[in-house]
Design a protein around this motif. Structure first.
Motif, short mmCIF file in Angstrom:
data_model
loop_
_atom_site.label_atom_id
_atom_site.label_comp_id
_atom_site.label_asym_id
_atom_site.label_seq_id
_atom_site.Cartn_x
_atom_site.Cartn_y
_atom_site.Cartn_z
N GLU A 274 0.87 -1.17 0.00
CA GLU A 274 0.00 0.00 0.00
C GLU A 274 0.91 1.22 0.00
N ARG A 275 0.57 2.20 -0.84
CA ARG A 275 1.42 3.37 -0.97
C ARG A 275 0.66 4.66 -0.65
N LEU A 276 1.38 5.61 -0.10
CA LEU A 276 0.86 6.95 0.15
C LEU A 276 1.12 7.80 -1.08
N ARG A 277 0.12 8.55 -1.50
CA ARG A 277 0.26 9.46 -2.64
C ARG A 277 0.18 10.89 -2.13
N PHE A 278 1.16 11.69 -2.55
CA PHE A 278 1.28 13.05 -2.05
C PHE A 278 1.13 14.05 -3.19
N GLN A 279 0.73 15.28 -2.80
CA GLN A 279 0.64 16.37 -3.77
C GLN A 279 1.14 17.67 -3.16
N TRP A 280 1.96 18.37 -3.93
CA TRP A 280 2.40 19.72 -3.58
C TRP A 280 1.67 20.70 -4.48
N THR B 270 5.16 7.13 -1.92
CA THR B 270 6.10 6.26 -1.22
C THR B 270 5.31 5.18 -0.50
N ASP B 271 5.97 4.09 -0.17
CA ASP B 271 5.29 2.99 0.51
C ASP B 271 4.78 3.41 1.89
N LEU B 272 3.66 2.85 2.30
CA LEU B 272 3.11 3.13 3.62
C LEU B 272 4.13 2.85 4.71
N GLY B 273 4.97 1.83 4.52
CA GLY B 273 5.95 1.48 5.53
C GLY B 273 7.23 2.29 5.49
N ASN B 274 7.39 3.15 4.48
CA ASN B 274 8.60 3.96 4.38
C ASN B 274 8.38 5.27 5.14
N THR B 275 8.38 5.16 6.46
CA THR B 275 8.07 6.32 7.31
C THR B 275 9.03 7.48 7.11
N PRO B 276 10.34 7.27 6.99
CA PRO B 276 11.23 8.43 6.80
C PRO B 276 10.92 9.23 5.54
N MET B 277 10.63 8.54 4.46
CA MET B 277 10.32 9.25 3.21
C MET B 277 8.98 9.97 3.32
N ALA B 278 7.98 9.30 3.90
CA ALA B 278 6.67 9.92 4.05
C ALA B 278 6.77 11.19 4.90
N ASN B 279 7.51 11.13 5.97
CA ASN B 279 7.66 12.30 6.83
C ASN B 279 8.39 13.43 6.13
N ALA B 280 9.34 13.10 5.25
CA ALA B 280 10.04 14.14 4.49
C ALA B 280 9.06 14.88 3.59
N PHE B 281 8.18 14.15 2.92
CA PHE B 281 7.19 14.82 2.07
C PHE B 281 6.27 15.71 2.90
N ARG B 282 5.85 15.23 4.05
CA ARG B 282 4.97 16.05 4.89
C ARG B 282 5.68 17.32 5.36
N ARG B 283 6.93 17.19 5.77
CA ARG B 283 7.68 18.38 6.21
C ARG B 283 7.83 19.39 5.07
N ALA B 284 7.87 18.90 3.84
CA ALA B 284 8.03 19.79 2.69
C ALA B 284 6.71 20.39 2.22
N GLY B 285 5.62 20.11 2.92
CA GLY B 285 4.33 20.70 2.57
C GLY B 285 3.51 19.89 1.60
N TYR B 286 3.92 18.66 1.31
CA TYR B 286 3.13 17.77 0.47
C TYR B 286 2.00 17.18 1.33
N THR B 287 0.81 17.10 0.77
CA THR B 287 -0.33 16.56 1.51
C THR B 287 -0.66 15.15 1.04
N ASP B 288 -1.08 14.31 1.98
CA ASP B 288 -1.53 12.95 1.66
C ASP B 288 -2.93 13.07 1.06
N PHE B 289 -3.06 12.97 -0.23
CA PHE B 289 -4.38 13.16 -0.84
C PHE B 289 -5.02 11.85 -1.25
N GLU B 290 -4.26 10.75 -1.22
CA GLU B 290 -4.77 9.49 -1.76
C GLU B 290 -3.83 8.36 -1.33
N ARG B 291 -4.32 7.14 -1.45
CA ARG B 291 -3.46 5.97 -1.30
C ARG B 291 -3.63 5.08 -2.52
#
Length: 314
Positions: A146-152, A286-307
């Protein structure tokens, strides 16, 4: 095929796209262009009908002009009225269509589906996801990742350069393949980890490059290598455009430089490159389990809009 008044068949052509689009999904709006550009074919778009009622559908996507599909990315079940046999119908459709669409002896393409970020908490969304996954499982498919999808979005602040890293364009294909090979050491990416069970790291890097990066419609000059002031590579990023969106396609830090926060600076540089092109949005995943990458996107202002949910067949 006709059985118990159930008709299972591909659509006849563009004139039946309205029929195929009778079940809602975000990809419906892309179907006409995909068909026109050769990323889909009418005989890859299948429907299950009783009379004129669309009960289920299955659709495959491929590289433009390819002889066989790359993904099963549309698979829907009509849950209006909660027909008790809806999963049976979906299974029968999938088995029948796969026998025609997937070349004999070839591995079945993975299944990919975009779902709401809160699909587990929303009862209707969860029921729809579980119906589809149940029908797929009956044909032998198993969950892959399962993957997290982000948007800036434009206007979101981009961090100023911190001064720790310098950036330059990637020189050539050999350099990007070398970097991709090195970052596979300790990767958390499910696709890469799966590839590494079947092939050497270099071969896995080439496969990823050819499948994902080579088809970009944007200049390779946008890609960046991150370096320490002395010129030692730390990581890289490949901002670009695929057939649908501006994307952060590959973002990585070399194993020996992980744990120092460089990922934030590299992501900011990739975002900056695309933002300078006046893009309407930037997509990333990024993968749901790739917490470091997911957190980097969130810190950069990317929003989780979909999976997205991926399933595969052995």
């Amino acid at each position: 095929m006709e059985n118990d008044n159930l008709i299972l068949r591909p659509i006849s052509g563009p004139g039946e796209l309205a029929l195929f689009s009778g079940l809602p999904y975000v990809l419906n709006e892309e179907l006409a262009d995909d068909l026109g550009e050769g990323r889909r074919r009418a005989d890859w778009l299948w429907v299950a009908l009783r009379g004129d009622r669309l009960l289920a559908r299955a659709g495959w996507w491929g590289r433009a002009g390819a002889d066989s599909p790359f993904l099963l990315d549309i698979f829907d079940v009509d849950d209006n009225g909660a027909d008790p046999d809806r999963v049976d119908v979906a299974e029968r459709l999938l088995r029948t269509a796969m026998a025609e669409v997937v070349p004999a002896g070839a591995a079945a393409p993975k299944y990919l589906r975009m779902v709401p970020p809160d699909w587990r908490e929303d009862a209707a969304a969860r029921s729809a996801v579980e119906d589809r996954m149940s029908a797929l499982a009956r044909t032998g498919a198993r969950p892959f990742v399962e993957r997290l999808r982000f948007q800036w979005s434009p206007g979101t602040p981009i961090a100023e350069p911190a001064g720790r890293l310098d950036f330059r364009p990637i020189r050539d294909t050999e350099e990007v393949l070398s970097l991709m090979t090195r970052v596979l050491d300790g990767t958390l990416d499910a696709h890469s980890r799966d590839d590494l069970t079947r092939m050497p790291a270099r071969e896995a890097a080439v496969k990823h490059y050819e499948d994902e990066l080579a088809p970009y419609l944007s200049p390779r000059e946008w890609w960046r290598v991150a370096m320490l002031p002395g010129g030692e590579p730390v990581g890289f990023v490949t901002p670009g455009r695929n057939a649908y969106n501006p994307v952060i396609g590959y973002l990585a830090v070399l194993p020996e430089h992980r744990g120092h926060g460089y990922i934030d600076e590299i992501l900011a540089e990739g975002t900056r490159v695309l933002a300078a092109q006046g893009v309407p949005r930037i997509r990333a995943a990024t993968d749901l389990g790739n917490t470091p990458m997911a957190n980097a996107f969130r810190r950069a202002g990317y929003t989780d809009f979909e999976r997205s949910i991926l399933m595969s067949w052995p």
